[in-house]
Motif scaffolding. Structure first.
Motif, PDB file in Angstrom:
ATOM      1  N   LYS A 197       0.822  -1.229   0.000  1.00 20.31           N
ATOM      2  CA  LYS A 197       0.000   0.000   0.000  1.00 20.31           C
ATOM      3  C   LYS A 197       0.848   1.268   0.000  1.00 20.31           C
ATOM      4  O   LYS A 197       0.582   2.210  -0.752  1.00 20.31           O
ATOM      5  CB  LYS A 197      -0.930   0.018   1.227  1.00 20.31           C
ATOM      6  CG  LYS A 197      -2.020  -1.035   1.201  1.00 20.31           C
ATOM      7  CD  LYS A 197      -2.650  -1.175   2.570  1.00 20.31           C
ATOM      8  CE  LYS A 197      -1.654  -1.798   3.520  1.00 20.31           C
ATOM      9  NZ  LYS A 197      -2.022  -1.956   4.881  1.00 20.31           N
TER      10      LYS A 197
ATOM     11  N   ASP B  52      -1.140   5.680   8.867  1.00 19.58           N
ATOM     12  CA  ASP B  52      -0.300   5.291  10.016  1.00 19.58           C
ATOM     13  C   ASP B  52       0.675   6.418  10.371  1.00 19.58           C
ATOM     14  O   ASP B  52       0.902   6.710  11.545  1.00 19.58           O
ATOM     15  CB  ASP B  52       0.500   4.024   9.702  1.00 19.58           C
ATOM     16  CG  ASP B  52      -0.328   2.751   9.880  1.00 19.58           C
ATOM     17  OD1 ASP B  52      -1.405   2.820  10.497  1.00 19.58           O
ATOM     18  OD2 ASP B  52       0.123   1.693   9.406  1.00 19.58           O
TER      19      ASP B  52
ATOM     20  N   ARG C 283      -6.964   2.016  17.407  1.00 21.21           N
ATOM     21  CA  ARG C 283      -8.094   1.937  16.462  1.00 21.21           C
ATOM     22  C   ARG C 283      -8.942   3.214  16.511  1.00 21.21           C
ATOM     23  O   ARG C 283      -9.477   3.641  15.490  1.00 21.21           O
ATOM     24  CB  ARG C 283      -8.969   0.707  16.756  1.00 21.21           C
ATOM     25  CG  ARG C 283      -8.249  -0.631  16.633  1.00 21.21           C
ATOM     26  CD  ARG C 283      -7.839  -0.938  15.214  1.00 21.21           C
ATOM     27  NE  ARG C 283      -7.034  -2.168  15.131  1.00 21.21           N
ATOM     28  CZ  ARG C 283      -6.194  -2.427  14.152  1.00 21.21           C
ATOM     29  NH1 ARG C 283      -6.022  -1.576  13.153  1.00 21.21           N
ATOM     30  NH2 ARG C 283      -5.491  -3.545  14.138  1.00 21.21           N
TER      31      ARG C 283
ATOM     32  N   GLY D 244      -3.530  -1.900   7.789  1.00 20.19           N
ATOM     33  CA  GLY D 244      -4.165  -3.177   7.445  1.00 20.19           C
ATOM     34  C   GLY D 244      -5.444  -3.488   8.204  1.00 20.19           C
ATOM     35  O   GLY D 244      -6.261  -4.279   7.742  1.00 20.19           O
TER      36      GLY D 244
ATOM     37  N   ARG E 283       5.769  -3.844  13.513  1.00 21.60           N
ATOM     38  CA  ARG E 283       4.397  -4.281  13.277  1.00 21.60           C
ATOM     39  C   ARG E 283       3.966  -5.130  14.478  1.00 21.60           C
ATOM     40  O   ARG E 283       4.176  -6.349  14.512  1.00 21.60           O
ATOM     41  CB  ARG E 283       4.313  -5.033  11.957  1.00 21.60           C
ATOM     42  CG  ARG E 283       4.427  -4.059  10.760  1.00 21.60           C
ATOM     43  CD  ARG E 283       4.098  -4.756   9.486  1.00 21.60           C
ATOM     44  NE  ARG E 283       3.813  -3.848   8.405  1.00 21.60           N
ATOM     45  CZ  ARG E 283       4.710  -3.490   7.484  1.00 21.60           C
ATOM     46  NH1 ARG E 283       5.944  -3.890   7.553  1.00 21.60           N
ATOM     47  NH2 ARG E 283       4.341  -2.688   6.501  1.00 21.60           N
TER      48      ARG E 283
ATOM     49  N   ARG F 203      -9.977 -11.387   7.906  1.00 18.82           N
ATOM     50  CA  ARG F 203     -10.312 -10.061   7.363  1.00 18.82           C
ATOM     51  C   ARG F 203     -10.773 -10.060   5.910  1.00 18.82           C
ATOM     52  O   ARG F 203     -11.293  -9.042   5.428  1.00 18.82           O
ATOM     53  CB  ARG F 203      -9.077  -9.150   7.464  1.00 18.82           C
ATOM     54  CG  ARG F 203      -8.716  -8.820   8.882  1.00 18.82           C
ATOM     55  CD  ARG F 203      -7.443  -8.012   8.901  1.00 18.82           C
ATOM     56  NE  ARG F 203      -7.040  -7.649  10.247  1.00 18.82           N
ATOM     57  CZ  ARG F 203      -5.950  -6.956  10.523  1.00 18.82           C
ATOM     58  NH1 ARG F 203      -5.162  -6.568   9.534  1.00 18.82           N
ATOM     59  NH2 ARG F 203      -5.638  -6.665  11.768  1.00 18.82           N
TER      60      ARG F 203
HETATM   61  C1  S3P Z   1      -2.109  -3.132  11.317  1.00 22.63           C
HETATM   62  C2  S3P Z   1      -1.387  -2.752  10.225  1.00 22.63           C
HETATM   63  C3  S3P Z   1      -0.359  -1.705  10.255  1.00 22.63           C
HETATM   64  C4  S3P Z   1      -0.613  -0.744  11.427  1.00 22.63           C
HETATM   65  C5  S3P Z   1      -0.774  -1.516  12.696  1.00 22.63           C
HETATM   66  C6  S3P Z   1      -1.948  -2.505  12.648  1.00 22.63           C
HETATM   67  C7  S3P Z   1      -3.114  -4.223  11.188  1.00 22.63           C
HETATM   68  O1  S3P Z   1      -0.358  -0.962   9.050  1.00 22.63           O
HETATM   69  O2  S3P Z   1      -1.751   0.036  11.181  1.00 22.63           O
HETATM   70  O3  S3P Z   1       0.425  -2.176  12.952  1.00 22.63           O
HETATM   71  O4  S3P Z   1      -3.996  -4.353  12.061  1.00 22.63           O
HETATM   72  O5  S3P Z   1      -3.064  -4.954  10.174  1.00 22.63           O
HETATM   73  P1  S3P Z   1       0.270  -1.498   7.649  1.00 22.63           P
HETATM   74  O6  S3P Z   1      -0.791  -2.348   6.999  1.00 22.63           O
HETATM   75  O7  S3P Z   1       0.505  -0.243   6.876  1.00 22.63           O
HETATM   76  O8  S3P Z   1       1.510  -2.235   7.962  1.00 22.63           O
END
Ligand code: S3P
Length: 175
Positions: free
Chosen positions: A17, A36, A60, A82, A124, A143
């Motif tokens: 992304k 993010d 969140r 994500g 992550r 998901r």
């Molecule tokens: C998350 C993805 C991460 C970030 C966090 C949670 C998720 O973003 O928002 O670590 O729940 O899949 P990226 O998809 O940009 O890595």
């Protein structure tokens, strides 16, 4: 040609992304927005620390706030985290924005490719666990339908170059 306000990229970690979004924005001469990074800038801390110190639900909440803030603007490629599809309110907002000239594209990739792309990055928090590969499988399975529900288009980035994907996205926006 329809007027498209924003291109919103959704999908699991490691599906491209941010990389694809940045290039795509450059080609469209639009602004690139990484939600993010916006959260990190707002809170002055990185995602990993936010998860550790304030917990996932707090993260969140912040994620929903920045989504709401940026989808109301225009001419942006927006890269989401994500987990953006987890909250029904976020999915409802994405659906509403699709009705108003935004396109939502779901990037996917095979598990081995995702792992290869994320394994050297310790920021992550959800994959900081004893068996990250099983966790990728568990989360992507859980998901899948949520991404599908809000997507206008799905692109598997596993075997494709950034250039190819960007060209497909720009074609999709400009058709
Ligand atoms: C998350 C993805 C991460 C970030 C966090 C949670 C998720 O973003 O928002 O670590 O729940 O899949 P990226 O998809 O940009 O890595």
């Amino acid at each position: 040609m329809n007027v498209i306000h924003n291109l919103i990229l959704i999908g699991f970690m490691g599906t491209g992304k941010t990389t694809v979004g940045r290039e795509c924005a450059a080609m469209l001469k639009w602004l690139f927005v990484d939600l993010d990074q916006k959260i990190e800038a707002n809170l002055g801390d990185n995602i990993d620390q936010i998860f550790k110190l304030q917990g996932e639900q707090y993260f969140r909440d912040q994620e929903s706030l920045v989504l709401r803030e940026f989808v109301d603007r225009s001419h942006q490629v927006i890269s989401t985290g994500g987990g953006i599809v987890l909250r029904p309110e976020n999915r409802d907002l994405l659906q509403a924005k699709r009705q108003q000239g935004n396109k939502v594209v779901w990037l996917t990739a095979r598990t081995d490719i995702i792992w290869d792309r994320v394994k050297d990055n310790s920021e992550r928090p959800l994959l900081n666990c004893p068996d990250p590969i099983s966790e990728i499988i568990r989360l992507t399975t859980k998901r899948k339908n949520l991404y599908q529900e809000v997507a206008d288009l799905v692109i598997d980035t596993s075997e494709r170059s950034v250039n190819e994907i960007v060209n497909e996205l720009v074609g999709f926006i400009q058709r």
